[in-house]
Design an enzyme around this catalytic site. Sequence first.
Site, PDB file in Angstrom:
ATOM      1  N   GLU A  75      40.164  35.570 -19.676  1.00  0.00           N
ATOM      2  CA  GLU A  75      39.874  36.198 -18.327  1.00  0.00           C
ATOM      3  C   GLU A  75      40.649  37.807 -18.701  1.00  0.00           C
ATOM      4  O   GLU A  75      40.531  38.663 -18.438  1.00  0.00           O
ATOM      5  CB  GLU A  75      39.190  36.300 -17.579  1.00  0.00           C
ATOM      6  CG  GLU A  75      37.360  35.921 -17.875  1.00  0.00           C
ATOM      7  CD  GLU A  75      37.180  35.749 -16.310  1.00  0.00           C
ATOM      8  OE1 GLU A  75      35.921  35.327 -16.264  1.00  0.00           O
ATOM      9  OE2 GLU A  75      37.824  35.823 -15.480  1.00  0.00           O
ATOM     10  N   HIS A 134      41.412  13.439 -33.537  1.00  0.00           N
ATOM     11  CA  HIS A 134      40.258  13.207 -33.946  1.00  0.00           C
ATOM     12  C   HIS A 134      38.924  13.956 -33.713  1.00  0.00           C
ATOM     13  O   HIS A 134      37.848  13.589 -33.507  1.00  0.00           O
ATOM     14  CB  HIS A 134      40.225  11.776 -33.659  1.00  0.00           C
ATOM     15  CG  HIS A 134      41.506  10.589 -33.224  1.00  0.00           C
ATOM     16  ND1 HIS A 134      41.180   9.850 -34.053  1.00  0.00           N
ATOM     17  CD2 HIS A 134      42.973  10.774 -32.222  1.00  0.00           C
ATOM     18  CE1 HIS A 134      42.877   9.274 -34.132  1.00  0.00           C
ATOM     19  NE2 HIS A 134      43.454   9.583 -32.427  1.00  0.00           N
ATOM     20  N   LYS A 145      26.366  39.467 -16.529  1.00  0.00           N
ATOM     21  CA  LYS A 145      25.405  39.141 -15.537  1.00  0.00           C
ATOM     22  C   LYS A 145      23.736  40.135 -15.597  1.00  0.00           C
ATOM     23  O   LYS A 145      23.388  39.821 -15.259  1.00  0.00           O
ATOM     24  CB  LYS A 145      26.510  39.155 -14.500  1.00  0.00           C
ATOM     25  CG  LYS A 145      27.296  38.299 -13.934  1.00  0.00           C
ATOM     26  CD  LYS A 145      28.190  38.433 -13.078  1.00  0.00           C
ATOM     27  CE  LYS A 145      29.804  37.678 -12.633  1.00  0.00           C
ATOM     28  NZ  LYS A 145      30.527  38.220 -11.293  1.00  0.00           N
TER      29      LYS A 145
END
Length: 431
Positions: free
Chosen positions: A285, A306, A420
């Site tokens: 961020e 893996h 948003k």
Amino acid sequence: MIVANTDGAKQFITNTEEFKRVKSRAEVAYQQVLAEKGLGSEWLGWRRILRNPDKESLEHVESKASRIREEADLFISCGIGGSYLGARAVIEALSSPFRDEGPEILFAGHHLGGNYLEKLTEYLEKPKADGTAKSVYLNVISKSGSTLETALAFRVLRKWMHRTYGANAADRIVVTTGPHGGVLNKMAETYGYDKFVIPDDVGGRFSVLTPVGLLPVAVAGINIRELLYGAVNKFLECEESADDILEYASLRCAFQESGKVLDVIGSFDPELRAFTGWIQQLLGESEGKEGKGMFPVSASYSTDLHSIGQMIQQGKRNMIETFMVVHNPITGYQVTGNGEEIDGLDYLSGKSFHEINSNALDGTIEAHIEGGVPVFQIVIEALDARNLGELIYFYELFTAIYVYMLNVNPFNQPGVEDYKKAMFRKLGKEG
Ligand code: PA5
């Protein structure tokens, strides 16, 4: 103690003159942080709180946490992003994976999964083994008070608390929010919830050492004074010199500018799985703006060898790696055996899991460097509160310096607003 071992990365630097220039930018960025003259310098409160720790707030956190520890069977921390990842990181690093003391700690408000919330309230209703009801405490953590994931979960859980505890619900709900404004301040005033303040000058992802992180961490039974002590120590040390951070930031920056796009941040100690998630957010961020930054990927080893190990070893050569390495054994737990086992593992009898895991780490680093991946090791002397406090400040300072080197403001997140806006439009929110 935290040591940045850059040997596995430095060997990939071929243009030493260019690297010297990058290094001088790191020094400039460091001075900008110290002089509080860089971009977003009004957000440097994560340094101020270590320079002048708020003793009153610390005592308030400790007394609240000890009351919750005495009375709660279950504590819910309701928050997202910087209002949740730091606490989770520290709690998971320092608690038994099968928490066997103190209240059970659950997280909510960090996604919009209705099934999780429904099942959570059903779980709250479920009596204990002795048939009595669970004693639940709820801490909502949101600086803005308006983050949808957290606000919706808080609506559901707050209702459950009031329905269950009636007039006593207010004693069991704790609000951690910004100093003024916002719906959570209004609720705390209206209903008399205990309140903890997130200082104005501390942004979400830099707030783990404020009540945002300290209250849940203290409820988990972790010594928050030790955590702060470690952070303050690192802060004071770095006010004098931060050479290892500057070297690390310069190398990472040089790799970024030479075209590396991924930083795979992992640890062979599963206790640090959530911690690498905290670093992922702190870096992601902060640096991912204006078309710049490396994509931080959190990984847990040897589990993820893996799954993404193949990609790291032989996929597109566009990544670097950062390993969190715990130096002292977390446990002396050993492989037992008398040389007669059928499983073919007797060559490991008598060895500790720490030794086996360290060999897996060293082998992985060797292989990945041979595969062309620059590798950093951030070595943590021991997995305890003091060292984690140091590590937290180490990464906060590293992030600020590194992002200043990109000429970007590390402390805002304008891009997060875009999703948003689009989401609220689709949900039909007015205004
Ligand atoms: O780092 C940040 O600022 C963000 O990750 C915020 O912490 C996150 O969006 C939650 O915000 P708030 O605490 O306002 O609910």
